[in-house]
Design an enzyme around this catalytic site. Structure first.
Site, PDB file in Angstrom:
ATOM      1  N   LEU A 143       0.817  -1.211   0.000  1.00 30.70           N
ATOM      2  CA  LEU A 143       0.000   0.000   0.000  1.00 30.70           C
ATOM      3  C   LEU A 143       0.851   1.261   0.000  1.00 30.70           C
ATOM      4  O   LEU A 143       0.441   2.303  -0.507  1.00 30.70           O
ATOM      5  CB  LEU A 143      -0.916   0.019   1.239  1.00 30.70           C
ATOM      6  N   GLY A 146       7.764   3.361   3.566  1.00 30.85           N
ATOM      7  CA  GLY A 146       8.328   4.374   4.445  1.00 30.85           C
ATOM      8  C   GLY A 146       9.819   4.188   4.610  1.00 30.85           C
ATOM      9  O   GLY A 146      10.461   3.429   3.874  1.00 30.85           O
ATOM     10  N   GLY A 147      10.380   4.881   5.604  1.00 21.62           N
ATOM     11  CA  GLY A 147      11.811   4.845   5.802  1.00 21.62           C
ATOM     12  C   GLY A 147      12.352   3.501   6.235  1.00 21.62           C
ATOM     13  O   GLY A 147      13.466   3.123   5.877  1.00 21.62           O
ATOM     14  N   GLY A 149      10.433   0.427   6.040  1.00 15.76           N
ATOM     15  CA  GLY A 149       9.753  -0.737   5.491  1.00 15.76           C
ATOM     16  C   GLY A 149       8.499  -0.379   4.725  1.00 15.76           C
ATOM     17  O   GLY A 149       8.254   0.784   4.406  1.00 15.76           O
ATOM     18  N   CYS A 150       7.707  -1.409   4.421  1.00 20.94           N
ATOM     19  CA  CYS A 150       6.497  -1.254   3.597  1.00 20.94           C
ATOM     20  C   CYS A 150       5.239  -1.503   4.415  1.00 20.94           C
ATOM     21  O   CYS A 150       5.272  -2.120   5.479  1.00 20.94           O
ATOM     22  CB  CYS A 150       6.533  -2.242   2.433  1.00 20.94           C
ATOM     23  N   LYS A 165       2.182  -3.021   8.712  1.00 20.50           N
ATOM     24  CA  LYS A 165       3.447  -2.318   8.488  1.00 20.50           C
ATOM     25  C   LYS A 165       4.605  -3.255   8.854  1.00 20.50           C
ATOM     26  O   LYS A 165       4.667  -3.775   9.971  1.00 20.50           O
ATOM     27  CB  LYS A 165       3.531  -1.054   9.329  1.00 20.50           C
ATOM     28  N   ASP A 262       5.723  14.405  13.001  1.00 25.51           N
ATOM     29  CA  ASP A 262       5.876  14.011  11.590  1.00 25.51           C
ATOM     30  C   ASP A 262       4.535  14.092  10.869  1.00 25.51           C
ATOM     31  O   ASP A 262       4.192  13.217  10.073  1.00 25.51           O
ATOM     32  CB  ASP A 262       6.455  12.598  11.503  1.00 25.51           C
TER      33      ASP A 262
END
Length: 431
Positions: A143, A146-147, A149-150, A165, A262
């Protein structure tokens, strides 16, 4: 009451031990008779001896019975002190336990093998179940990325669609972010903050399971292939309002307060009805948990407040700045940072600021998808809120509560605000 019986029983025992002596003394013949009648004296002595034996036997039986009764009461008293008082202690309300019970129907969808998180009610899901749910982490199920992982779409055994995640935690930083997010989200339940459903681990990999947000991220909606086509003006205002409500909960209603650190359009997720929820709390800071001046600079370029970027000063106003950038994305349909050349980038704040305060220029820079779709007064009001949020000086920025109150009148009633569309249509005709 039971303890008061002990002195009474001891007194009764002393009286019984004393009475036979008195009876025996009273039963003795007068001294003159005993001296004048030897035969009678012998007979009386035998009678007294027989009576004495009977009294001793009776006294032994009564004393034994009393000892048994006293011992029984003593045992019962000790037992009641140790065991019968325990239910009273357990009946004291436990807020954390109540939370666990409230979550039980939701979390019962998972095969929990142990509980993790500060509050102890987050299921640890078996890794094999995660692997199966993601089709062995098939690439087509990704989907987002990110820094560390997926994020994968997954379906659990009971046909429950979730997001998983996958984090590579070879470094301490990644491990800390995982623990930080799990601990924070396991304590939070709010309609505008993503719900964490469980977690898992396998070797140096960690997994977090969330509710699935079917419309993806705000970033994908605005800057993806559709270019914001699904987001009308009122829908964008609703997303802004939902985001503000999530931030207000973190800043004002949660104790201790949380600074997200963030906030960005990729961390604002949309469900099937375009309800917005804040996600990705790996970098979040609990206010007061550590010296914010010593926190390592983290965040995403374009959203980081200038005082944090330049001086490392972090406050809740840093989140307000990031919210202002998101509001500009919703308003203008542009990315927070755009590359003008291989060596030169321009932020949306720098580009838009001169035009946001000029009413003649503002309508020309609005996202073409929503251009001419809103009341101009509402457009000016949203632009004014965005300008205040991205002020370089933190003290000039509003609190997120003030931002929320400014947005509520711009969102239709059926989308969570107080705006009545019939009034807007009438006002547009009159103007």
């Amino acid at each position: 009451m039971k303890t008061n019986l002990l002195p009474f029983l001891l007194l009764l025992l002393l009286l019984l031990l004393h009475d036979p002596i008195s009876v025996y003394a009273a039963a003795g013949p007068p001294a003159s008779m005993a001296a004048s009648s030897p035969g009678i004296q012998v007979e009386n002595e035998e009678h007294h001896m027989d009576l004495h034996r009977k009294m001793v036997i009776a006294l032994a039986v009564v004393s034994t019975a009393l000892v048994v009764v006293i011992f029984g009461f003593l045992c019962f008293w000790i037992y009641s002190r140790k065991h019968l008082s325990k239910p009273n202690r357990k009946s004291v309300p436990n807020p954390d336990a109540e939370k666990g019970v409230a979550l039980a129907p939701f979390l019962s969808k998972f095969s929990s093998v142990k509980m993790v998180g500060k509050k102890g009610y987050l299921p640890m899901i078996d890794y094999k179940q995660i692997e199966k749910a993601t089709n062995n982490f098939q690439e087509s199920n990704i989907l987002g990325q990110g820094g560390f992982g997926c994020v994968y779409q997954a379906r659990l055994d009971d046909n429950l669609d979730v997001a998983v995640k996958k984090l590579h935690c070879e470094t301490q930083i990644a491990g800390r972010e995982f623990e930080n997010e799990v601990n924070l989200l396991s304590e939070i339940r709010h309609p505008n903050i993503i719900s964490i459903l469980g977690c898992s681990e396998n070797e140096d990999k960690r997994f977090i399971v969330y509710e699935l947000m079917k419309n993806g991220s705000l970033e994908a909606q605005l800057h993806g292939p559709s270019r914001g086509a699904a987001l009308t003006w009122h829908m964008r205002m609703k997303i802004a309002l939902d985001t503000a409500r999530g931030l207000e909960y973190l800043h004002e209603h949660r104790k201790p307060a949380v600074i997200h650190r963030d906030l960005k359009s990729s961390n604002i997720l949309l469900d099937e009805n375009f309800n917005a929820k804040l996600s990705d709390f790996g970098l979040a800071i609990v206010d007061g948990s550590q010296s914010k001046s010593n926190i390592k600079l983290s965040g995403t370029l374009g959203y980081v407040a200038p005082e944090y970027l330049l001086d490392g000063k972090l406050t809740d106003k840093s989140d307000v700045y990031a919210f202002g950038v998101v509001l500009l994305e919703l308003l203008l349909g542009r990315k927070p940072v755009e590359k003008l050349s291989p060596c030169h980038c321009q932020s949306i704040v720098t580009w838009a600021m001169p035009q946001l305060t000029d009413r003649s220029k503002l309508p020309n820079i609005v996202d073409p998808v929503i251009k001419d779709a809103m009341d101009l007064k509402h457009l000016y009001q949203v632009a004014a809120v965005a300008v205040l949020c991205v002020q370089p000086e933190p003290s000039y920025r509003p609190l997120i509560t003030d931002v929320l109150h400014s947005l509520v009148p711009l969102v239709p009633v059926d989308l969570g605000g107080t705006l009545r569309l019939s009034n807007v249509a009438h006002h547009s005709v009159m103007s």
